[in-house]
Design an enzyme around this catalytic site. Sequence first.
Site, PDB file in Angstrom:
ATOM      1  N   LYS A 109       0.819  -1.206   0.000  1.00  0.00           N
ATOM      2  CA  LYS A 109       0.000   0.000   0.000  1.00  0.00           C
ATOM      3  C   LYS A 109       0.856   1.261   0.000  1.00  0.00           C
ATOM      4  CE  LYS A 109      -2.220   1.738   3.886  1.00  0.00           C
ATOM      5  NZ  LYS A 109      -1.672   3.078   3.977  1.00  0.00           N
ATOM      6  N   ASN A 110       1.818   1.312   0.935  1.00  0.00           N
ATOM      7  CA  ASN A 110       2.579   2.552   1.047  1.00  0.00           C
ATOM      8  C   ASN A 110       3.555   2.764  -0.103  1.00  0.00           C
ATOM      9  OD1 ASN A 110       1.128   2.878   3.327  1.00  0.00           O
ATOM     10  ND2 ASN A 110       2.827   2.652   4.758  1.00  0.00           N
ATOM     11  N   CYS A 123      -6.639   7.276   8.449  1.00  0.00           N
ATOM     12  CA  CYS A 123      -6.762   6.673   9.778  1.00  0.00           C
ATOM     13  C   CYS A 123      -6.697   7.750  10.861  1.00  0.00           C
ATOM     14  CB  CYS A 123      -5.610   5.706  10.013  1.00  0.00           C
ATOM     15  SG  CYS A 123      -5.932   4.059   9.406  1.00  0.00           S
ATOM     16  N   ARG A 164      -2.018  14.113  12.779  1.00  0.00           N
ATOM     17  CA  ARG A 164      -1.566  13.990  11.393  1.00  0.00           C
ATOM     18  C   ARG A 164      -1.668  15.288  10.599  1.00  0.00           C
ATOM     19  NH1 ARG A 164      -2.695   8.005   9.153  1.00  0.00           N
ATOM     20  NH2 ARG A 164      -0.685   8.382   8.215  1.00  0.00           N
ATOM     21  N   ASP A 170       3.498   0.888  12.008  1.00  0.00           N
ATOM     22  CA  ASP A 170       2.373   0.169  11.400  1.00  0.00           C
ATOM     23  C   ASP A 170       2.269  -1.286  11.863  1.00  0.00           C
ATOM     24  OD1 ASP A 170       1.535   2.383  10.045  1.00  0.00           O
ATOM     25  OD2 ASP A 170       2.367   1.810   8.106  1.00  0.00           O
ATOM     26  N   ARG A 224      -8.902  -1.370   3.549  1.00  0.00           N
ATOM     27  CA  ARG A 224      -8.117  -0.277   2.945  1.00  0.00           C
ATOM     28  C   ARG A 224      -6.724  -0.752   2.570  1.00  0.00           C
ATOM     29  NH1 ARG A 224      -6.811   4.071   6.622  1.00  0.00           N
ATOM     30  NH2 ARG A 224      -5.386   4.361   4.913  1.00  0.00           N
TER      31      ARG A 224
HETATM   32  C1  UD1 Z   1       3.148   7.095   6.201  1.00  0.00           C
HETATM   33  C2  UD1 Z   1       2.448   5.778   5.950  1.00  0.00           C
HETATM   34  C3  UD1 Z   1       1.871   5.218   7.242  1.00  0.00           C
HETATM   35  C4  UD1 Z   1       2.953   5.134   8.298  1.00  0.00           C
HETATM   36  C5  UD1 Z   1       3.710   6.447   8.449  1.00  0.00           C
HETATM   37  C6  UD1 Z   1       4.912   6.353   9.365  1.00  0.00           C
HETATM   38  C7  UD1 Z   1       1.680   5.968   3.673  1.00  0.00           C
HETATM   39  C8  UD1 Z   1       0.543   6.102   2.735  1.00  0.00           C
HETATM   40  N1  UD1 Z   1       1.394   5.989   4.979  1.00  0.00           N
HETATM   41  O1  UD1 Z   1       2.177   8.016   6.682  1.00  0.00           O
HETATM   42  O2  UD1 Z   1       1.326   3.938   6.986  1.00  0.00           O
HETATM   43  O3  UD1 Z   1       2.368   4.803   9.545  1.00  0.00           O
HETATM   44  O4  UD1 Z   1       4.183   6.893   7.170  1.00  0.00           O
HETATM   45  O5  UD1 Z   1       5.791   5.378   8.929  1.00  0.00           O
HETATM   46  O6  UD1 Z   1       2.817   5.822   3.261  1.00  0.00           O
HETATM   47  N2  UD1 Z   1       3.816  14.950  10.759  1.00  0.00           N
HETATM   48  C9  UD1 Z   1       3.714  16.293  11.089  1.00  0.00           C
HETATM   49  N3  UD1 Z   1       3.520  17.165  10.068  1.00  0.00           N
HETATM   50  C10 UD1 Z   1       3.441  16.783   8.766  1.00  0.00           C
HETATM   51  C11 UD1 Z   1       3.549  15.411   8.456  1.00  0.00           C
HETATM   52  C12 UD1 Z   1       3.738  14.517   9.484  1.00  0.00           C
HETATM   53  O7  UD1 Z   1       3.792  16.667  12.253  1.00  0.00           O
HETATM   54  O8  UD1 Z   1       3.269  17.629   7.896  1.00  0.00           O
HETATM   55  C13 UD1 Z   1       3.994  13.967  11.856  1.00  0.00           C
HETATM   56  C14 UD1 Z   1       2.816  12.976  11.940  1.00  0.00           C
HETATM   57  O9  UD1 Z   1       1.755  13.512  12.696  1.00  0.00           O
HETATM   58  C15 UD1 Z   1       3.469  11.796  12.592  1.00  0.00           C
HETATM   59  C16 UD1 Z   1       4.901  11.827  12.037  1.00  0.00           C
HETATM   60  O10 UD1 Z   1       5.108  13.136  11.536  1.00  0.00           O
HETATM   61  O11 UD1 Z   1       3.500  11.971  13.972  1.00  0.00           O
HETATM   62  C17 UD1 Z   1       5.178  10.829  10.914  1.00  0.00           C
HETATM   63  O12 UD1 Z   1       4.237  11.004   9.888  1.00  0.00           O
HETATM   64  P1  UD1 Z   1       4.542  10.689   8.349  1.00  0.00           P
HETATM   65  O13 UD1 Z   1       5.880  10.039   8.244  1.00  0.00           O
HETATM   66  O14 UD1 Z   1       4.319  11.935   7.583  1.00  0.00           O
HETATM   67  O15 UD1 Z   1       3.426   9.636   8.017  1.00  0.00           O
HETATM   68  P2  UD1 Z   1       2.497   9.570   6.732  1.00  0.00           P
HETATM   69  O16 UD1 Z   1       3.262   9.952   5.518  1.00  0.00           O
HETATM   70  O17 UD1 Z   1       1.221  10.236   7.008  1.00  0.00           O
END
Ligand code: UD1
Length: 393
Positions: A1-2, A95, A100, A282, A374
């Site tokens: 998925k990712n 989720c 996030r 995850d 999903r």
């Molecule tokens: C992706 C994965 C998800 C996984 C996560 C962490 C996909 C589609 N999803 O999610 O399955 O659990 O990586 O390995 O690839 N954050 C901020 N500001 C931002 C963005 C992120 O504060 O603009 C924080 C988030 O709240 C979280 C942390 O950074 O605490 C990590 O998030 P991130 O690595 O961005 O996860 P996703 O890309 O959403």
Amino acid sequence: KNAVLPILAACLLGEGPCELENCPEIKDVEDTLHILRKLGCQVNQSGKTVRIDAETAAGYEIIGGEAARIRSSVLFLGALLGKMRKAVLPKPGGCAIGKRPIDLHLAALERLGAAFSCEGEAITAEGNRLHCGTIRLGLPSVGATENSILAAVLLPGETRIEHAAQEPEIDELIRFLNLRGGKLQRMGDAIVIEGGRCLHPVRFRIASDRIVAGTYLFAAAAAGGELHLQNYAADQTLAGVLLQMGGICRADHLGGMHFQMKHRPKALPGIRTAPYPGFPTDIQSPFMTYLATVEGSSTVIETVFENRFMHVAQLNKMGASIEAMGNKAVIRGNAKLRGCQVMATDLRAGAALVLAGLVAEGETEISEIYHIERGYEKFIEKFEKLGASITKI
Ligand code: UD1
């Protein structure tokens, strides 16, 4: 998925059709293909092969519907800015595992000259002044790294993303873009993009999902038994954990692996989730099901998301003894789980409950399984194949 989701967004860029093989048949992919169609792409799907032709795509708005539902729709921000120099997106869904936010995505794209405005539930991005540049991420966010890559790959000149996420799914995106003629390179914790090159059509095979594989491995560990995974070789972190738990992992000569829980399963004193190569957030919830049932106590510290213990209440309802305080959960093992009615609160929490249902005495009924669908392809059939008694109602 990712791995597949950012690659689907990357299909918007460059010339001609891209054919993706081994594309998982999951709801997040279905929703992303809808978004691509709405943007004007020609999308043909035949089983696990998807062909996307973005030649006719002229849209830049993905408001409403699936775009508002799935968090990964935020990846269209970078891709649309790169292609159309404009994007209108809903504030992302997905989720409910914490706040996030997308501040890192916006700050990174601003470094490349993008400008944003928010009205109601929509974000409008303008990219008429986009240029290459250096981005330094405050956190190694997976999505912000991918968005930066997607926005930068067509921009002439060198873009450098520092403190970039190191997850293997990002390397898959890089591999896809390089095969199309891009020039992207990982250098330590930085990614260097020589942008502005022509991206051409390609046929690409999506890598197997390491989180899905991990879920099945922990299922075998929790329920006891053996498992053969095709097209998957465990990474160091997961293989190390499986070994410490008393499992035996053997690579086969066809790129797969065999896992056996030969010894009595052991508790691991402590696990702390962390960005790659740390223990994946995850996998934390399926792993907790395992920890709840084995002898001994353990501690799980969740450092990536601030609200990722929603499965704890559901597991406790089934007889587990887990206490969650802030980002720490203390698990007193040896629980005799009993089947009852529980609810999947998010994707991975749902997977944890399926595992608990396999181990539990009696029947477990899990509601809200759309969360699981999903990200897990044909999970009913796959668990049935492993000997589980599991039905979708
Ligand atoms: C992706 C994965 C998800 C996984 C996560 C962490 C996909 C589609 N999803 O999610 O399955 O659990 O990586 O390995 O690839 N954050 C901020 N500001 C931002 C963005 C992120 O504060 O603009 C924080 C988030 O709240 C979280 C942390 O950074 O605490 C990590 O998030 P991130 O690595 O961005 O996860 P996703 O890309 O959403």
